[in-house]
Structure formats: structure tokens, C-alpha cells
Design a protein around this motif. Structure first.
Motif, PDB file in Angstrom:
ATOM      1  N   TYR A   3       1.489  -1.265  -4.461  1.00 44.57           N
ATOM      2  CA  TYR A   3       1.981  -2.316  -3.778  1.00 44.57           C
ATOM      3  C   TYR A   3       1.597  -2.595  -2.309  1.00 44.57           C
ATOM      4  CZ  TYR A   3       4.550  -2.656  -7.446  1.00 44.57           C
ATOM      5  OH  TYR A   3       5.297  -2.243  -9.048  1.00 44.57           O
ATOM      6  N   LYS A   4       1.355  -3.526  -1.640  1.00 53.57           N
ATOM      7  CA  LYS A   4       1.372  -3.914  -0.164  1.00 53.57           C
ATOM      8  C   LYS A   4       2.339  -3.689   0.426  1.00 53.57           C
ATOM      9  CE  LYS A   4      -0.317  -7.299   1.355  1.00 53.57           C
ATOM     10  NZ  LYS A   4      -1.385  -9.069   1.609  1.00 53.57           N
ATOM     11  N   VAL A   5       2.982  -3.171   1.049  1.00 52.58           N
ATOM     12  CA  VAL A   5       3.991  -3.714   2.293  1.00 52.58           C
ATOM     13  C   VAL A   5       3.099  -4.059   3.038  1.00 52.58           C
ATOM     14  CG1 VAL A   5       6.859  -2.614   2.762  1.00 52.58           C
ATOM     15  CG2 VAL A   5       5.741  -2.133   0.971  1.00 52.58           C
ATOM     16  N   LYS A  49      -0.171   3.902  -3.023  1.00 58.35           N
ATOM     17  CA  LYS A  49      -0.754   4.055  -4.758  1.00 58.35           C
ATOM     18  C   LYS A  49       0.520   4.631  -5.062  1.00 58.35           C
ATOM     19  CE  LYS A  49      -2.906   7.984  -2.597  1.00 58.35           C
ATOM     20  NZ  LYS A  49      -3.905   8.907  -2.447  1.00 58.35           N
ATOM     21  N   ASN A  50       0.209   4.961  -6.567  1.00 59.09           N
ATOM     22  CA  ASN A  50       0.908   5.733  -7.030  1.00 59.09           C
ATOM     23  C   ASN A  50       2.557   5.061  -6.816  1.00 59.09           C
ATOM     24  OD1 ASN A  50      -1.184   6.692  -8.103  1.00 59.09           O
ATOM     25  ND2 ASN A  50      -1.362   8.114  -6.813  1.00 59.09           N
ATOM     26  N   THR A  51       2.672   4.268  -7.454  1.00 60.95           N
ATOM     27  CA  THR A  51       4.298   3.973  -6.568  1.00 60.95           C
ATOM     28  C   THR A  51       4.983   3.438  -8.443  1.00 60.95           C
ATOM     29  OG1 THR A  51       6.313   3.503  -6.064  1.00 60.95           O
ATOM     30  CG2 THR A  51       4.539   2.048  -5.517  1.00 60.95           C
ATOM     31  N   SER A  52       6.220   3.238  -8.944  1.00 59.44           N
ATOM     32  CA  SER A  52       6.317   2.349 -10.219  1.00 59.44           C
ATOM     33  C   SER A  52       6.600   1.684 -10.024  1.00 59.44           C
ATOM     34  CB  SER A  52       6.803   3.560 -11.266  1.00 59.44           C
ATOM     35  OG  SER A  52       8.151   3.829 -10.254  1.00 59.44           O
ATOM     36  N   SER A  53       7.313   0.528  -9.025  1.00 64.04           N
ATOM     37  CA  SER A  53       8.340  -0.573  -8.518  1.00 64.04           C
ATOM     38  C   SER A  53       8.147  -0.792  -7.149  1.00 64.04           C
ATOM     39  CB  SER A  53       9.839  -0.259  -8.814  1.00 64.04           C
ATOM     40  OG  SER A  53      10.000   0.534  -8.080  1.00 64.04           O
ATOM     41  N   ILE A  54       8.650  -1.877  -7.213  1.00 64.27           N
ATOM     42  CA  ILE A  54       8.657  -2.581  -5.892  1.00 64.27           C
ATOM     43  C   ILE A  54       9.915  -1.678  -4.918  1.00 64.27           C
ATOM     44  CG2 ILE A  54       9.181  -4.998  -4.689  1.00 64.27           C
ATOM     45  CD1 ILE A  54       7.793  -6.602  -7.166  1.00 64.27           C
ATOM     46  N   SER A  55      10.657  -1.848  -5.179  1.00 56.59           N
ATOM     47  CA  SER A  55      12.096  -1.149  -4.590  1.00 56.59           C
ATOM     48  C   SER A  55      11.516   0.244  -4.374  1.00 56.59           C
ATOM     49  CB  SER A  55      13.044  -0.834  -5.727  1.00 56.59           C
ATOM     50  OG  SER A  55      12.973  -0.263  -6.862  1.00 56.59           O
ATOM     51  N   ASN A  56      10.373   0.371  -5.256  1.00 53.29           N
ATOM     52  CA  ASN A  56      10.157   2.262  -4.511  1.00 53.29           C
ATOM     53  C   ASN A  56       9.465   1.917  -3.305  1.00 53.29           C
ATOM     54  OD1 ASN A  56       7.482   4.842  -5.286  1.00 53.29           O
ATOM     55  ND2 ASN A  56       9.910   5.496  -5.160  1.00 53.29           N
ATOM     56  N   ALA A  57       8.137   1.129  -3.506  1.00 51.81           N
ATOM     57  CA  ALA A  57       7.319   0.619  -2.027  1.00 51.81           C
ATOM     58  C   ALA A  57       8.130  -0.147  -1.347  1.00 51.81           C
ATOM     59  CB  ALA A  57       6.401  -0.310  -2.910  1.00 51.81           C
ATOM     60  N   LYS A  58       8.987  -0.658  -0.993  1.00 47.50           N
ATOM     61  CA  LYS A  58      10.497  -0.566  -0.096  1.00 47.50           C
ATOM     62  C   LYS A  58      10.907   0.126   0.390  1.00 47.50           C
ATOM     63  CE  LYS A  58      13.172  -4.377   1.133  1.00 47.50           C
ATOM     64  NZ  LYS A  58      14.065  -5.279   0.269  1.00 47.50           N
ATOM     65  N   GLU A  59      11.279   1.419   0.085  1.00 48.29           N
ATOM     66  CA  GLU A  59      11.899   2.937   0.180  1.00 48.29           C
ATOM     67  C   GLU A  59      10.923   3.207   1.193  1.00 48.29           C
ATOM     68  OE1 GLU A  59      13.773   6.722  -1.922  1.00 48.29           O
ATOM     69  OE2 GLU A  59      14.220   4.123  -2.738  1.00 48.29           O
ATOM     70  N   ILE A  60       9.340   3.482   0.640  1.00 52.00           N
ATOM     71  CA  ILE A  60       8.725   3.971   0.818  1.00 52.00           C
ATOM     72  C   ILE A  60       8.154   2.941   2.721  1.00 52.00           C
ATOM     73  CG2 ILE A  60       5.991   5.343   0.500  1.00 52.00           C
ATOM     74  CD1 ILE A  60       6.211   5.971  -2.034  1.00 52.00           C
ATOM     75  N   GLY A  61       7.672   1.693   2.056  1.00 54.54           N
ATOM     76  CA  GLY A  61       7.580   1.345   3.804  1.00 54.54           C
ATOM     77  C   GLY A  61       8.475   1.748   4.763  1.00 54.54           C
ATOM     78  N   SER A  62       9.957   1.253   4.284  1.00 54.97           N
ATOM     79  CA  SER A  62      11.036   1.529   4.875  1.00 54.97           C
ATOM     80  C   SER A  62      10.881   3.182   5.572  1.00 54.97           C
ATOM     81  CB  SER A  62      12.165   1.549   4.326  1.00 54.97           C
ATOM     82  OG  SER A  62      12.567   0.317   3.945  1.00 54.97           O
ATOM     83  N   LYS A  63      11.047   3.560   5.036  1.00 52.19           N
ATOM     84  CA  LYS A  63      10.830   5.478   5.981  1.00 52.19           C
ATOM     85  C   LYS A  63       9.283   5.459   6.437  1.00 52.19           C
ATOM     86  CE  LYS A  63      10.772  10.559   4.045  1.00 52.19           C
ATOM     87  NZ  LYS A  63      10.769  11.296   2.793  1.00 52.19           N
TER      88      LYS A  63
END
Length: 85
Positions: A3-5, A49-63
Motif C-alpha cells: 500500500y502507498k500511504v 509491504k506485507n500488510t493485510s489491509s488499508i486500515s493496517n497500512a494507515k496505522e503503520i503510516g501514522s506510527k
């Protein structure tokens, strides 16, 4: 999945923005008088990379934004967009 954040980091409202003021002044001097205010910031595109959902990608981007990309004392961040790539 990948995902691209897209993350935007800007100064908080009560923090002086000298670069924004300089751009505003330069615009007026160039004959563009309609500029009321300019706020400068930073824009980041992060591929996760290697993330399962948009919400998880957003959480990683926020962190990432909270812990590395921003100075929490003077800056805020916004997640502009998250999309599968």
C-alpha cells in the motif's frame, strides 16, 4: 500486499511559519496580490509491504509520522490517502 500511504506534515496553527510568509511576500511582489496566506509543509509517499489491509497500512503510516516524520511539539500530520499498489 503493498500500500502507498501519503502523509502531509505541517506546522501547528500557532507556530510562526517564516517560509510561508516569505512565499506570500514574494508572490505579492511578483504581482500575484490575491494570496491571503501560505503554509509550507512536507509531503511523504511511503510504500508499505506485507500488510493485510488499508486500515493496517494507515496505522503503520501514522506510527511512522508520529515517531519519525514529525516534531510533535510544533508539527501535525495528516494521512492524505492510502491505496493499494
Amino acid at each position: 500486499m503493498r500500500y502507498k500511504v501519503e502523509i502531509c506534515v505541517k506546522l501547528k496553527n500557532d507556530v510562526l511559519d517564516p517560509q510561508g510568509k516569505a512565499i506570500q511576500s514574494a508572490a505579492i511582489n511578483m504581482g500575484i496580490p490575491n494570496i491571503l496566506e501560505v503554509n509550507q509543509g512536507k509531503y511523504f509517499e511511503v510504500i508499505i509491504k506485507n500488510t493485510s489491509s488499508i486500515s493496517n497500512a494507515k496505522e503503520i503510516g501514522s506510527k511512522l509520522a508520529e515517531q519519525l516524520l514529525t516534531n510533535q511539539i510544533i508539527e501535525n500530520y495528516t494521512i492524505l490517502k492510502v491505496q493499494k499498489v
